[in-house]
Design a protein around this motif. Sequence first.
Motif, PDB file in Angstrom:
ATOM      1  N   SER A 228       0.857  -1.191   0.000  1.00 45.13           N
ATOM      2  CA  SER A 228       0.000   0.000   0.000  1.00 45.13           C
ATOM      3  C   SER A 228       0.880   1.223   0.000  1.00 45.13           C
ATOM      4  CB  SER A 228      -0.845   0.089   1.276  1.00 45.13           C
ATOM      5  OG  SER A 228      -1.886  -0.814   1.251  1.00 45.13           O
ATOM      6  N   PHE A 247      -0.087   5.550   9.621  1.00 42.46           N
ATOM      7  CA  PHE A 247       0.008   5.297   8.186  1.00 42.46           C
ATOM      8  C   PHE A 247      -1.365   5.480   7.555  1.00 42.46           C
ATOM      9  CE2 PHE A 247      -0.617   2.398   4.564  1.00 42.46           C
ATOM     10  CZ  PHE A 247       0.293   2.979   3.686  1.00 42.46           C
ATOM     11  N   THR A 248      -1.398   6.226   6.452  1.00 40.09           N
ATOM     12  CA  THR A 248      -2.667   6.402   5.742  1.00 40.09           C
ATOM     13  C   THR A 248      -2.463   6.311   4.242  1.00 40.09           C
ATOM     14  OG1 THR A 248      -4.518   7.884   5.289  1.00 40.09           O
ATOM     15  CG2 THR A 248      -2.412   8.938   5.767  1.00 40.09           C
ATOM     16  N   THR A 249      -3.439   5.710   3.574  1.00 43.72           N
ATOM     17  CA  THR A 249      -3.405   5.699   2.106  1.00 43.72           C
ATOM     18  C   THR A 249      -4.128   6.935   1.569  1.00 43.72           C
ATOM     19  OG1 THR A 249      -5.359   4.287   2.234  1.00 43.72           O
ATOM     20  CG2 THR A 249      -3.271   3.211   1.772  1.00 43.72           C
ATOM     21  N   ARG A 250      -4.723   7.709   2.479  1.00 47.96           N
ATOM     22  CA  ARG A 250      -5.512   8.870   2.064  1.00 47.96           C
ATOM     23  C   ARG A 250      -5.074  10.157   2.759  1.00 47.96           C
ATOM     24  NH1 ARG A 250     -10.590   8.066  -0.064  1.00 47.96           N
ATOM     25  NH2 ARG A 250     -10.399  10.292  -0.449  1.00 47.96           N
ATOM     26  N   THR A 253      -7.229  13.285   2.965  1.00 50.17           N
ATOM     27  CA  THR A 253      -8.377  13.487   3.867  1.00 50.17           C
ATOM     28  C   THR A 253      -7.947  14.024   5.232  1.00 50.17           C
ATOM     29  OG1 THR A 253      -8.284  11.198   4.691  1.00 50.17           O
ATOM     30  CG2 THR A 253      -9.686  11.599   2.766  1.00 50.17           C
ATOM     31  N   LEU A 333      -5.042  -2.870  14.033  1.00 48.16           N
ATOM     32  CA  LEU A 333      -4.147  -3.983  14.334  1.00 48.16           C
ATOM     33  C   LEU A 333      -2.774  -3.469  14.755  1.00 48.16           C
ATOM     34  CD1 LEU A 333      -5.004  -6.319  11.312  1.00 48.16           C
ATOM     35  CD2 LEU A 333      -5.970  -6.341  13.629  1.00 48.16           C
ATOM     36  N   TYR A 336       0.239  -3.721  11.886  1.00 54.71           N
ATOM     37  CA  TYR A 336       0.119  -3.168  10.538  1.00 54.71           C
ATOM     38  C   TYR A 336       0.404  -1.686  10.611  1.00 54.71           C
ATOM     39  CZ  TYR A 336      -1.505  -2.350   5.799  1.00 54.71           C
ATOM     40  OH  TYR A 336      -1.545  -2.005   4.485  1.00 54.71           O
ATOM     41  N   VAL A 341      -4.301   4.669  13.647  1.00 50.86           N
ATOM     42  CA  VAL A 341      -4.902   5.294  12.466  1.00 50.86           C
ATOM     43  C   VAL A 341      -5.403   6.688  12.800  1.00 50.86           C
ATOM     44  CG1 VAL A 341      -5.679   3.049  11.581  1.00 50.86           C
ATOM     45  CG2 VAL A 341      -7.290   4.493  12.834  1.00 50.86           C
ATOM     46  N   HIS A 347     -14.901   9.324   5.221  1.00 50.19           N
ATOM     47  CA  HIS A 347     -14.431   8.631   4.021  1.00 50.19           C
ATOM     48  C   HIS A 347     -13.840   7.248   4.258  1.00 50.19           C
ATOM     49  CE1 HIS A 347     -15.405  12.323   2.049  1.00 50.19           C
ATOM     50  NE2 HIS A 347     -14.790  12.949   3.047  1.00 50.19           N
ATOM     51  N   ASP A 348     -14.031   6.727   5.454  1.00 50.51           N
ATOM     52  CA  ASP A 348     -13.608   5.361   5.723  1.00 50.51           C
ATOM     53  C   ASP A 348     -14.717   4.698   6.527  1.00 50.51           C
ATOM     54  OD1 ASP A 348     -10.846   3.521   6.096  1.00 50.51           O
ATOM     55  OD2 ASP A 348     -12.379   3.241   7.640  1.00 50.51           O
ATOM     56  N   ARG A 350     -14.978   1.930   8.285  1.00 48.48           N
ATOM     57  CA  ARG A 350     -14.693   1.459   9.649  1.00 48.48           C
ATOM     58  C   ARG A 350     -14.689   2.642  10.622  1.00 48.48           C
ATOM     59  NH1 ARG A 350      -9.095  -1.008   7.869  1.00 48.48           N
ATOM     60  NH2 ARG A 350      -9.204   1.022   6.856  1.00 48.48           N
TER      61      ARG A 350
END
Length: 822
Positions: A228, A247-250, A253, A333, A336, A341, A347-348, A350
């Motif tokens: 990712s 860690f963020t993929t976005r 946001t 987790l 990870y 987070v 926008h997510d 969860r």
Amino acid sequence: EEQYDFASLQEKWQPRWEQLRPFATEDPSDERPRKYVLDMFPYPSGDLHMGHAEAYAYGDVLARYWRHRGYNVLHPIGWDSFGLPAENAAIKNGIDPKAWTYSNIEQHKRSMHRYATAFDWERILHTSDPGYYKWNQWLFLELYKRGLAYRKDSPVNWCPKDQTVLANEQVVAGQCERCGTEVVKKKLTQWYFKITDYADRLLDDLDLLKGKWPDKVLRMQANWIGRSRGADVDFTIEGSDRTVPVFTTRPDTLFGVTFMAVAPDSDLAAELAAGSDAESRIRFQDYLTSTQKLTDIERQATDRTKTGVPLGRFAVNPITGDRVPIWAADYVLADYGHGAVMGVPGHDQRDLDFALQFGLEVKAVVQPVDEDPIDPAASGEAYVGDGAAVNSGVLDGLSGAEAVSAAIQLLEDRGTGRAATTYRLRDWLISRQRYWGTPIPILHREDGTMEPVPAEQLPVVLPEAEGLNLTPKGQSPLAAATSWVETTASDGTPALRDADTMDTFVDSSWYYLRFLSSKDDTQAFDPEEVRKWAPIDVYVGGVEHAILHLLYSRFITKVLYDLGYVDFEEPFTALLNQGMVILDGAKMSKSKGNLVTLSEELDQHGVDAVRLTMCFAGPPEDDIDWHDVSPAGSGKFLARAWRLSGEVTSPVGADPTAGDRALRSVTHRLRADLPYLVESYKFNVVVARLMELTNAIRKTVDNGPGAADPAVREAVEQLASTVSLFAPYTAEDMWERLGHEASVANVTWGEADEALLVDDTVTAVVQVTGKVRARLEVDADITADELEQLALADSAVQRSIGEREVVKTIVRAPKLVNIVVK
Ligand code: ANZ
């Protein structure tokens, strides 16, 4: 009619092959080009079953095929003979795991000889032999010296029934792959191989395998590695001088962050809780205890009501300066990313579920263009689609990748974040607290330091099982073998041997190299032989190894490449995954009572018919329903082919060129198509073509030029050598009946004669003043005069001309005649 008797053919040829050893590959003066065909080596439990029979039938087609094409083919076999089942059987029945294993291997060997597998029996190996696992220990130390094998304390997957640690790959849907027991987490000191250092190469090099490995396997490997790309964002913790990365993929946001959530079982959560008020601390402890009962799968289940507790601490968003509450939540987790987070409920999904559960704020910071504005808090649905950034300061109006890179730029400019990549792949846990495996060659000194066992003391031989209690207890049974465990370090001080053994996937990660010099006791593999044979041209085995075994082998190969031991980076150039043999649409199993027993099928139909049936059933990747196939039909076909070999009356070496053209053309078409058909694994089509050839020969013998025609010999010889791919006993006997010496496996196929591949007749069109009046089947080499004569003599053409006068005839032999009339 002559009687085809498979049993007597088997009795006749098996002992002769034992002497002839047609598949031995040890001749160093052999100058032919080489192919390395490998079947995944078996685990020696019980006897061979239908699945083995299928896989070995396919492997044999490929190995024998390349020999007929003039290659020197290596096709070795060995046993993956360490591992849990031997130990469990030993505990249950009180037999020594070694005795159990080696008696099963003997049974396998007998069955494989009977099954006439084209193996080189001179190179066999068993991973449980000290002569093999010595090199496993060598490999371990090579990795250890380079920091690629290390020990750490960590929560591991633990099977309470088998009382052993499991690799992530061995946990299937939260359960132990072997016994189905629910897997739990336990903190232990374990050995790991640093496969994560190779994550990018393991992923990127999948491109080299495209088209040669099944797409599905490539996809599974890519998902397993799970790369990712995104950013690490540093949040500051209020009341501390610490920053915490998430860690963020976005990163686009960032303006929508309304809380931070950390994994309850992470060190970070413990640290944050420790600095909080008493009430928060107690609440956190209770929550931690309850999450420890859950598996990762359960924690991440999307349909589960989100749980969590506030830690009474706050984090500050480095871009907006917003102060957001920090929660411990088990959907995050620990292992990870960074175990934390940034919560963006807009926008997510969860994060939204969590925010709605606990009344946290929801901010929409991406809006779809030209559509109604979204309202996640009201709809309960996070907006994950495309759109433009809103309420996001300098990011406003940007969308997609542009917004992401602008956000990363912003973070980097301010020194509060950076582009980052995260992987799903974890380091490979290789230690096991079990007896029947390769001992880890490490000594633990009294001062707590470690020392590798010196090379000259390898192998560290596994002590005898007798007297050891193998019942699992969370510590290796070897720890109790006092006289084995207690030893001295190189400086003469007392030391203890590491009592763990290696995961058997270590054994199988490099065995393909050991086959190249399996008796060499001076090195793991001979680089000279590796250059000659490796990498493997085609690897045949079950799709159940799509991730575990193939990924580990690829990793170890890359390590060996980096260390200069091999000059290639991918071990398996092509991969053939066979389907399963099923019955009435269901997987066969003893408990379901739908087991087809290989030895019974072989007794009833013969080895050749069973092998041929496996290959004729369909594409090898598909499952074979044993209910839908007909080994009896296969036997009938083989009998027809075999009978023909007794009818040929022309002498060995008879010149076929004057023989029947029609039959020759069937023979040569088959010869021409075999490379494409076999190399694209269309074995079933090859069998169909053999049936066609058999029919053509029968027709020529009975209703055509007869058995003395040299084209018949040519055809039956091609039939015999091609049948040998599937049915070696029948083929060998056919070859002998044709007047040759054994073995048919040594036949090299000639090239197909191009002239016999072109159709010998063509259709000529006859026109009368531009209108088609007739079509004539004529010889391809007909002359213009002959063609004109034929055209004018045709009755339809004559009717069309009638009383009119022919003024001109234009002839383009062999395809066209145009008659101009007046
Ligand atoms: C903020 C965000 C906003 C996220 C958004 C997604 C969507 P993959 O694609 O699987 O790598 N994440 C990060 N660490 C986590 C952990 N330890 N446990 C659970 N989830 C974690 O997922 C990356 C995303 O998973 C990250 O991006 C993070 O949520 C979450 F609109 O950050 B995201």
